[in-house]
Design a protein around this motif. Sequence first.
Motif, PDB file in Angstrom:
ATOM      1  N   LYS A  29      -9.735  20.699 -82.753  1.00 53.26           N
ATOM      2  CA  LYS A  29      -8.322  20.901 -83.069  1.00 53.26           C
ATOM      3  C   LYS A  29      -7.473  19.810 -82.437  1.00 53.26           C
ATOM      4  O   LYS A  29      -6.614  19.217 -83.087  1.00 53.26           O
ATOM      5  CB  LYS A  29      -7.858  22.274 -82.590  1.00 53.26           C
ATOM      6  N   GLU A  35      -8.663  23.553 -87.741  1.00 53.80           N
ATOM      7  CA  GLU A  35      -8.302  24.905 -87.339  1.00 53.80           C
ATOM      8  C   GLU A  35      -9.424  25.868 -87.709  1.00 53.80           C
ATOM      9  O   GLU A  35     -10.136  25.661 -88.694  1.00 53.80           O
ATOM     10  CB  GLU A  35      -7.023  25.355 -88.078  1.00 53.80           C
ATOM     11  N   ILE A  52     -14.445  25.712 -89.362  1.00 51.20           N
ATOM     12  CA  ILE A  52     -13.178  25.060 -89.039  1.00 51.20           C
ATOM     13  C   ILE A  52     -12.859  24.049 -90.130  1.00 51.20           C
ATOM     14  O   ILE A  52     -13.762  23.510 -90.781  1.00 51.20           O
ATOM     15  CB  ILE A  52     -13.203  24.414 -87.641  1.00 51.20           C
ATOM     16  N   SER A  54      -9.431  21.331 -91.909  1.00 54.77           N
ATOM     17  CA  SER A  54      -8.067  20.793 -91.875  1.00 54.77           C
ATOM     18  C   SER A  54      -7.354  21.007 -93.205  1.00 54.77           C
ATOM     19  O   SER A  54      -6.196  20.657 -93.351  1.00 54.77           O
ATOM     20  CB  SER A  54      -8.090  19.297 -91.556  1.00 54.77           C
TER      21      SER A  54
END
Length: 148
Positions: A29, A35, A52, A54
């Motif tokens: 992050k 995220e 995760i 973006s």
Amino acid sequence: MSTGNFQVEQIDHVTLFVPDRYEAAQWYKQVLGLEICREYKKWADEGGPLMISSDSGRTMLAVFEGQSSRLQEADVEQHIAFRVDGVGFLKFVDRIEEMLITDGGNQVSQEDIVDHDLSFSIYFHDPYGNRFEVTTYDYQAVAETLEC
């Protein structure tokens, strides 16, 4: 059953292994703006990957706990490349020294930008030995800025 040709739409995810998924997610992050994808958090809660992204989960990293591995052949190391526009590339390299990113031993700086004649890239490792590249094909705009 469809009779059309099979075609991959995009890369869904790339798998990485790290000692601690949530600690790694914080690093990703801070450095890459990735995220945690809340809609897939159940998988991590059940021992699976922590996803995760973006881009709201269109392309993801699947982060598992375990040993990282590297493939090295003919001086080409396996890595994951993230494409950014020219402005994004310049913003990334402007803050690279404050993030204390290394290439597996030495701190990476703006002097480590690689000019590929059609693109610019910068390579680095995460704290777990996985190698990454941030690259841009906005060659002219970046070249003009770097010459200043």
